[in-house]
Scaffold this motif. Structure first.
Motif, PDB file in Angstrom:
ATOM      1  N   VAL A  70       0.845  -1.204   0.000  1.00  0.00           N
ATOM      2  CA  VAL A  70       0.000   0.000   0.000  1.00  0.00           C
ATOM      3  C   VAL A  70       0.878   1.250   0.000  1.00  0.00           C
ATOM      4  O   VAL A  70       0.628   2.213  -0.739  1.00  0.00           O
ATOM      5  N   LYS A  71       1.931   1.233   0.799  1.00  0.00           N
ATOM      6  CA  LYS A  71       2.847   2.382   0.882  1.00  0.00           C
ATOM      7  C   LYS A  71       3.624   2.539  -0.420  1.00  0.00           C
ATOM      8  O   LYS A  71       3.886   3.663  -0.873  1.00  0.00           O
ATOM      9  N   PHE A  72       4.004   1.428  -1.025  1.00  0.00           N
ATOM     10  CA  PHE A  72       4.738   1.442  -2.289  1.00  0.00           C
ATOM     11  C   PHE A  72       3.883   2.078  -3.391  1.00  0.00           C
ATOM     12  O   PHE A  72       4.363   2.874  -4.194  1.00  0.00           O
ATOM     13  N   ALA A  73       2.608   1.733  -3.418  1.00  0.00           N
ATOM     14  CA  ALA A  73       1.708   2.278  -4.435  1.00  0.00           C
ATOM     15  C   ALA A  73       1.600   3.790  -4.338  1.00  0.00           C
ATOM     16  O   ALA A  73       1.450   4.484  -5.349  1.00  0.00           O
ATOM     17  N   GLU A  74       1.703   4.310  -3.115  1.00  0.00           N
ATOM     18  CA  GLU A  74       1.493   5.744  -2.887  1.00  0.00           C
ATOM     19  C   GLU A  74       2.771   6.570  -2.979  1.00  0.00           C
ATOM     20  O   GLU A  74       2.704   7.791  -3.099  1.00  0.00           O
ATOM     21  N   CYS A  75       3.940   5.927  -2.938  1.00  0.00           N
ATOM     22  CA  CYS A  75       5.190   6.697  -2.884  1.00  0.00           C
ATOM     23  C   CYS A  75       5.679   7.062  -4.284  1.00  0.00           C
ATOM     24  O   CYS A  75       5.257   6.491  -5.285  1.00  0.00           O
ATOM     25  N   ASP A  76       6.590   8.038  -4.317  1.00  0.00           N
ATOM     26  CA  ASP A  76       7.199   8.479  -5.570  1.00  0.00           C
ATOM     27  C   ASP A  76       8.584   7.883  -5.770  1.00  0.00           C
ATOM     28  O   ASP A  76       9.121   7.910  -6.883  1.00  0.00           O
ATOM     29  N   GLY A  77       9.186   7.385  -4.698  1.00  0.00           N
ATOM     30  CA  GLY A  77      10.507   6.787  -4.782  1.00  0.00           C
ATOM     31  C   GLY A  77      10.678   5.689  -3.756  1.00  0.00           C
ATOM     32  O   GLY A  77      10.049   5.720  -2.694  1.00  0.00           O
ATOM     33  N   LEU A  78      11.502   4.706  -4.087  1.00  0.00           N
ATOM     34  CA  LEU A  78      11.747   3.569  -3.197  1.00  0.00           C
ATOM     35  C   LEU A  78      13.245   3.361  -3.047  1.00  0.00           C
ATOM     36  O   LEU A  78      13.969   3.277  -4.039  1.00  0.00           O
ATOM     37  N   VAL A  79      13.708   3.277  -1.797  1.00  0.00           N
ATOM     38  CA  VAL A  79      15.104   2.963  -1.506  1.00  0.00           C
ATOM     39  C   VAL A  79      15.154   1.580  -0.865  1.00  0.00           C
ATOM     40  O   VAL A  79      14.461   1.331   0.127  1.00  0.00           O
ATOM     41  N   ALA A  80      15.950   0.692  -1.423  1.00  0.00           N
ATOM     42  CA  ALA A  80      16.156  -0.639  -0.851  1.00  0.00           C
ATOM     43  C   ALA A  80      17.592  -0.713  -0.348  1.00  0.00           C
ATOM     44  O   ALA A  80      18.536  -0.563  -1.130  1.00  0.00           O
ATOM     45  N   ALA A  81      17.764  -0.935   0.950  1.00  0.00           N
ATOM     46  CA  ALA A  81      19.099  -0.928   1.553  1.00  0.00           C
ATOM     47  C   ALA A  81      19.364  -2.245   2.267  1.00  0.00           C
ATOM     48  O   ALA A  81      18.490  -2.769   2.973  1.00  0.00           O
ATOM     49  N   SER A  82      20.583  -2.749   2.098  1.00  0.00           N
ATOM     50  CA  SER A  82      20.901  -4.053   2.676  1.00  0.00           C
ATOM     51  C   SER A  82      22.356  -4.148   3.111  1.00  0.00           C
ATOM     52  O   SER A  82      23.250  -3.593   2.460  1.00  0.00           O
ATOM     53  N   PRO A  83      22.608  -4.893   4.190  1.00  0.00           N
ATOM     54  CA  PRO A  83      23.980  -5.302   4.470  1.00  0.00           C
ATOM     55  C   PRO A  83      24.382  -6.364   3.450  1.00  0.00           C
ATOM     56  O   PRO A  83      23.519  -6.968   2.800  1.00  0.00           O
ATOM     57  N   VAL A  84      25.676  -6.576   3.298  1.00  0.00           N
ATOM     58  CA  VAL A  84      26.175  -7.555   2.333  1.00  0.00           C
ATOM     59  C   VAL A  84      26.394  -8.898   3.012  1.00  0.00           C
ATOM     60  O   VAL A  84      27.111  -8.993   4.014  1.00  0.00           O
ATOM     61  N   TYR A  85      25.761  -9.937   2.470  1.00  0.00           N
ATOM     62  CA  TYR A  85      25.955 -11.311   2.936  1.00  0.00           C
ATOM     63  C   TYR A  85      26.486 -12.127   1.763  1.00  0.00           C
ATOM     64  O   TYR A  85      25.773 -12.317   0.766  1.00  0.00           O
ATOM     65  N   TYR A  86      27.704 -12.605   1.857  1.00  0.00           N
ATOM     66  CA  TYR A  86      28.299 -13.412   0.789  1.00  0.00           C
ATOM     67  C   TYR A  86      28.148 -12.733  -0.570  1.00  0.00           C
ATOM     68  O   TYR A  86      27.688 -13.333  -1.545  1.00  0.00           O
ATOM     69  N   ALA A  87      28.505 -11.464  -0.641  1.00  0.00           N
ATOM     70  CA  ALA A  87      28.484 -10.668  -1.873  1.00  0.00           C
ATOM     71  C   ALA A  87      27.092 -10.506  -2.463  1.00  0.00           C
ATOM     72  O   ALA A  87      26.942 -10.283  -3.659  1.00  0.00           O
ATOM     73  N   SER A  88      26.070 -10.610  -1.618  1.00  0.00           N
ATOM     74  CA  SER A  88      24.700 -10.378  -2.076  1.00  0.00           C
ATOM     75  C   SER A  88      23.878  -9.807  -0.929  1.00  0.00           C
ATOM     76  O   SER A  88      24.354  -9.690   0.203  1.00  0.00           O
ATOM     77  N   ALA A  89      22.637  -9.464  -1.232  1.00  0.00           N
ATOM     78  CA  ALA A  89      21.776  -8.836  -0.237  1.00  0.00           C
ATOM     79  C   ALA A  89      21.265  -9.848   0.783  1.00  0.00           C
ATOM     80  O   ALA A  89      21.256 -11.065   0.539  1.00  0.00           O
ATOM     81  N   ASN A  90      20.851  -9.340   1.909  1.00  0.00           N
ATOM     82  CA  ASN A  90      20.223 -10.142   2.964  1.00  0.00           C
ATOM     83  C   ASN A  90      19.060 -10.951   2.378  1.00  0.00           C
ATOM     84  O   ASN A  90      18.205 -10.416   1.676  1.00  0.00           O
ATOM     85  N   GLY A  91      19.013 -12.257   2.679  1.00  0.00           N
ATOM     86  CA  GLY A  91      17.967 -13.121   2.133  1.00  0.00           C
ATOM     87  C   GLY A  91      16.568 -12.687   2.512  1.00  0.00           C
ATOM     88  O   GLY A  91      15.621 -12.850   1.730  1.00  0.00           O
ATOM     89  N   THR A  92      16.400 -12.120   3.704  1.00  0.00           N
ATOM     90  CA  THR A  92      15.087 -11.635   4.121  1.00  0.00           C
ATOM     91  C   THR A  92      14.622 -10.511   3.210  1.00  0.00           C
ATOM     92  O   THR A  92      13.462 -10.473   2.783  1.00  0.00           O
ATOM     93  N   LEU A  93      15.537  -9.592   2.882  1.00  0.00           N
ATOM     94  CA  LEU A  93      15.178  -8.489   1.995  1.00  0.00           C
ATOM     95  C   LEU A  93      14.845  -8.998   0.601  1.00  0.00           C
ATOM     96  O   LEU A  93      13.885  -8.523  -0.024  1.00  0.00           O
ATOM     97  N   ILE A  94      15.591  -9.956   0.112  1.00  0.00           N
ATOM     98  CA  ILE A  94      15.324 -10.497  -1.226  1.00  0.00           C
ATOM     99  C   ILE A  94      13.954 -11.175  -1.273  1.00  0.00           C
ATOM    100  O   ILE A  94      13.178 -10.985  -2.220  1.00  0.00           O
ATOM    101  N   SER A  95      13.625 -11.954  -0.249  1.00  0.00           N
ATOM    102  CA  SER A  95      12.297 -12.568  -0.191  1.00  0.00           C
ATOM    103  C   SER A  95      11.212 -11.493  -0.164  1.00  0.00           C
ATOM    104  O   SER A  95      10.180 -11.611  -0.841  1.00  0.00           O
TER     105      SER A  95
END
Length: 205
Positions: A70-95
């Motif tokens: 719902v918040k995504f539909a209403e926003c004008d911009g989205l920032v996705a931020a993650s710590p690095v786990y094995y040269a990739s993003a956190n699995g929780t964030l990816i899911s």
């Protein structure tokens, strides 16, 4: 105008949070409304390809993903931020992002996206590339900075010592704000780019 910021770190006020807060300061100076969603410590499972969302307009798992949609539909911009786990993003964030982008049918064209990666040392650029793919498959312009969007820090709080990294975050926020405002003006005068019927091809018939 609003920017939704997703913190994928399990540490609510760790180094990823420091990076986002540095951006938030600039967004507020520029008159942007912001919200930070901390999802990194939540039990968010991956997509199960059940197609429930295609029929019902939301994910079958009624968790943080549906609330964020719902918040995504209403926003004008989205920032996705993650710590690095094995040269990739956190699995929780990816899911979370897999399900958020797949289960939402609203038009994301011209919402501005930005990814942020935080690490002790390496794997930042690969994580940055990984997160940007959610935006580029959705018709979302990607905001850039003066360097790849990354901050260094290992122990909680160390990111505050990365002067260059924090400057990158500030420049990123200013550039993202400029894009959002420019797109808003462009929509008023020109509308959004013309859509074509999706041409889907499969390699196996």
């Amino acid at each position: 105008m609003k920017v939704l910021m997703i913190n994928g770190s399990p540490r609510k006020e760790g180094n990823t949070h420091i990076a986002l807060k540095e951006m938030e300061k600039i967004f507020r100076e520029e008159g942007m409304e912001t919200e930070i969603l901390h999802i990194g410590d939540q039990d968010i499972r991956g997509c199960i390809a059940c197609s429930f969302c295609k029929k019902n307009g939301k994910c079958v798992f009624d968790d943080a993903v549906n609330k964020a949609a719902v918040k995504f539909a209403e926003c004008d911009g989205l920032v996705a931020a993650s710590p690095v786990y094995y040269a990739s993003a956190n699995g929780t964030l990816i899911s979370f992002l897999d399900r958020l982008f797949y289960s939402t049918s609203f038009d994301k064209t011209m919402k501005v996206g930005a990814s942020v990666a935080v690490a002790r040392r390496g794997g930042l650029s690969s994580t940055f590339d990984q997160l940007n793919k959610y935006f580029t498959i959705s018709g979302m312009p990607v905001a850039s900075s003066q360097y790849w969007n990354s901050v260094h820090g290992a122990a909680p709080g160390e990111a505050a010592q990365d002067e260059e990294g924090l400057q990158i975050m500030r420049v990123l926020a200013r550039n993202m704000t400029f894009l959002i405002k420019s797109i808003a003006l462009g929509k008023e005068k020109y509308g959004i780019p013309q859509k074509e019927a999706f041409c889907r091809t499969n390699f196996i018939r």
